[in-house]
Structure formats: C-alpha cells, structure tokens
Design an enzyme around this catalytic site. Sequence first.
Site, mmCIF file in Angstrom:
data_model
loop_
_atom_site.group_PDB
_atom_site.id
_atom_site.type_symbol
_atom_site.label_atom_id
_atom_site.label_comp_id
_atom_site.label_asym_id
_atom_site.label_seq_id
_atom_site.Cartn_x
_atom_site.Cartn_y
_atom_site.Cartn_z
ATOM 1 N N GLY A 60 0.749 -1.315 0.197
ATOM 2 C CA GLY A 60 -0.029 0.034 -0.108
ATOM 3 C C GLY A 60 0.861 1.273 0.087
ATOM 4 O O GLY A 60 1.941 1.159 0.233
ATOM 5 N N SER A 61 0.357 2.310 -0.041
ATOM 6 C CA SER A 61 0.802 3.658 -0.100
ATOM 7 C C SER A 61 -0.042 4.886 -0.838
ATOM 8 O O SER A 61 -1.357 4.817 -0.279
ATOM 9 C CB SER A 61 2.081 4.015 -0.871
ATOM 10 O OG SER A 61 2.888 5.058 -0.334
#
Length: 218
Positions: free
Chosen positions: A187-188
């Site tokens: 994720g990010s």
Amino acid sequence: MTIHKEGRVLLAVMLIVLVIINVVVLYAFPARPIIFNISLAASIVLFLLILQFFRNPKIVSPLDEKHVLAPADGKVVVIEETTETEYLKDRRLQISIFMSPVNVHVNRMPVKGVVEFFKYHAGKYLVAWHPKSSTENERTTLVVKTGQGVPVLVRQIAGALARRIKWYVKEGQQFEQAEEFGFIKFGSRVDVFLPLDAKVKVNIGEKTKGGRTVLAEI
C-alpha cells in the site's frame, strides 16, 4: 483471481519457512500439541494476510477516452488545485488515492496514451498522508499524453510500510486505459494531476477501484 508476479517468490519462500518452523515445533514439543496448534494457526493467518496483499483480480473497465480512471484501489484523500513543479510546472487539479494494506496494490493507467516522461526518485518513507510525502518520499513520476494531446501526470508514492515501488514503464511506451503499469507493495498513495477544467466525479473519502472508478472527465 490470481497472485501477482511480484509476490510469487516471496510467498513460496514464506510457505517453505513456515512449514519448516511448524515441523520443528511439532518434533520439539511432542507432548504439548497445543503449542503446535498455536504455531500452525498463527502461520496460516500470517500467510493469508501476506497472500491477500498480492491478489490480482480480473477486472472489466468502463473504457472511455473522456474518462480518467482511478489508478489504484483505495480512498480519495485529496482533491485540490495545486502547482505541479516537477514536469508540468503549472496549476493542476490533484486527486490523491491512499492505498491501505488491505487494498489491491496493482496500479493501472488512468488514460490511454503515450508515456512522454518517466522518472524514479529515491527518497524517505514518511507516512503516505504526510504533506511532504509527495515530494520527499521514494516515488515515481510518469506523464501520459492522451490522443487529444492532454498530459496526465501520475505519481506513485511509497509510505512508511510500502518500501518497494515497481513499475513497468518507459518513455515512448503506448498504454491502453486501465492497463497495469506498476505495483506498490503493502500500500501507499497514488497522485493524479489533471487540467483545471477537468470535471471531478468523486468526493473526499470515497472508495475507488483501480481501472474501474471514474475520477474525472477531461
């Protein structure tokens, strides 16, 4: 549903290690099966958690040259007018999508076009919602020019957990809308910079699906 290529080696190694650990536990505590049961249960949960990070579902995209599709699964956290200083160097409409660890991590091209600029930047690993993350974190910047001559800038940004950005992009490459162009492990955030007259179709806090949710019309 398939497993993304970025996770296949990691998952295979992880499976072997967990099997070895549980075999050792089984033989080390033959009179205490509860220890083995706890170890096995924890191993299964851990493996399934990592497995879901690398899922790669098949999608059907609403292709339309006027639409800008979401480049990632996640939540819209920014919709604002800003100055893009790296390449476009003018005022743009920024839409940012935060990817949590439970989202699909595949990144998809929001528009059909040709990559006219690409650059990778090494950097920090601030949390993805930090104001400086888009300029100081590890990131990539790519600009796709549509058939109508409209440049759309897309930026992959690593966060505190996401410390591996992958991309499958080079300048001059032609992409179809919703085609995969990268992957951010665990994720990010992904930013999209659009012309100021783009008609936004999402709201802050809205959940997106990569290659399916329409962010805007241009």
